[in-house]
Structure formats: C-alpha cells, structure tokens
Design a protein around this motif. Structure first.
Motif, PDB file in Angstrom:
ATOM      1  N   GLU A  10      -3.364   0.856  -6.778  1.00  0.00           N
ATOM      2  CA  GLU A  10      -2.443   1.931  -7.142  1.00  0.00           C
ATOM      3  C   GLU A  10      -1.779   2.573  -5.929  1.00  0.00           C
ATOM      4  N   TYR A  11      -2.182   2.193  -4.720  1.00  0.00           N
ATOM      5  CA  TYR A  11      -1.620   2.789  -3.507  1.00  0.00           C
ATOM      6  C   TYR A  11      -0.131   2.456  -3.425  1.00  0.00           C
ATOM      7  N   SER A  12       0.693   3.455  -3.077  1.00  0.00           N
ATOM      8  CA  SER A  12       2.134   3.209  -3.083  1.00  0.00           C
ATOM      9  C   SER A  12       2.883   3.805  -1.892  1.00  0.00           C
ATOM     10  N   ASN A  13       2.194   4.273  -0.867  1.00  0.00           N
ATOM     11  CA  ASN A  13       2.862   4.889   0.271  1.00  0.00           C
ATOM     12  C   ASN A  13       3.319   3.820   1.262  1.00  0.00           C
ATOM     13  N   LYS A  14       4.473   3.230   0.971  1.00  0.00           N
ATOM     14  CA  LYS A  14       5.017   2.163   1.812  1.00  0.00           C
ATOM     15  C   LYS A  14       5.332   2.658   3.217  1.00  0.00           C
ATOM     16  N   THR A  15       5.820   3.881   3.310  1.00  0.00           N
ATOM     17  CA  THR A  15       6.215   4.439   4.599  1.00  0.00           C
ATOM     18  C   THR A  15       5.028   4.519   5.558  1.00  0.00           C
ATOM     19  N   LYS A  16       3.893   4.963   5.070  1.00  0.00           N
ATOM     20  CA  LYS A  16       2.716   5.104   5.922  1.00  0.00           C
ATOM     21  C   LYS A  16       2.247   3.752   6.456  1.00  0.00           C
ATOM     22  N   ILE A  17       2.213   2.748   5.594  1.00  0.00           N
ATOM     23  CA  ILE A  17       1.789   1.417   6.036  1.00  0.00           C
ATOM     24  C   ILE A  17       2.814   0.837   7.001  1.00  0.00           C
ATOM     25  N   LYS A  18       4.091   1.014   6.708  1.00  0.00           N
ATOM     26  CA  LYS A  18       5.148   0.489   7.585  1.00  0.00           C
ATOM     27  C   LYS A  18       5.057   1.111   8.978  1.00  0.00           C
ATOM     28  N   GLU A  19       4.902   2.420   9.046  1.00  0.00           N
ATOM     29  CA  GLU A  19       4.786   3.095  10.342  1.00  0.00           C
ATOM     30  C   GLU A  19       3.560   2.602  11.103  1.00  0.00           C
ATOM     31  N   ALA A  43      -1.866  -1.539  -1.657  1.00  0.00           N
ATOM     32  CA  ALA A  43      -1.860  -1.612  -0.203  1.00  0.00           C
ATOM     33  C   ALA A  43      -1.742  -3.051   0.304  1.00  0.00           C
ATOM     34  N   ILE A  46       1.890  -4.338  -0.151  1.00  0.00           N
ATOM     35  CA  ILE A  46       2.798  -3.660   0.778  1.00  0.00           C
ATOM     36  C   ILE A  46       2.610  -4.224   2.184  1.00  0.00           C
TER      37      ILE A  46
END
Length: 66
Positions: A10-19, A43, A46
């Motif tokens: 369910e993880y959806s914070n693409k920005t955090k993983i990308k950074e 996760a 992504i």
C-alpha cells in the motif's frame, strides 16, 4: 553497493523513494544496485520503476512461494 528496497503493497510515496535512490546514485554512482522483492504495487514496484528509469542496476528476489 547493494541496497534493498522493500515495503508494504500500500506504500505510495514515490517522491521519498525517488529522492532516496537519487541520493544513493549520487553517492555510489555506477556501483549502486537496487534489490527488491518483485511486487508490482507498493514500495517494491516504485523502486523498480525508478531504478529502471534512471538506469540503475536492478535485481529482483521474489519469495519462494511465487
């Protein structure tokens, strides 16, 4: 440097993983390898998309029950 990125479906914070991945790429350059569990969503998915988008070595280790 092998870095594993795994997490909830369910993880959806693409920005955090990308950074995070881009910071690692800056630090380790061509020596960076992203390792994931192979889930399409969350996760793992992504991490795979970002690794492939930025031409970072990527390996998948799917669980034995697949």
């Amino acid at each position: 440097m092998k870095i594993a990125i795994v997490g909830s479906r369910e993880y959806s914070n693409k920005t955090k993983i990308k950074e995070f991945v881009l910071t690692l790429k800056k630090k380790f350059g061509e020596r960076l390898e992203i390792v994931s569990g192979g889930q399409i969503n969350g996760a793992d998915g992504i991490a795979k998309k970002i690794a492939l988008e930025y031409e970072i070595d990527y390996k998948e280790f799917a669980p034995a029950h697949y």
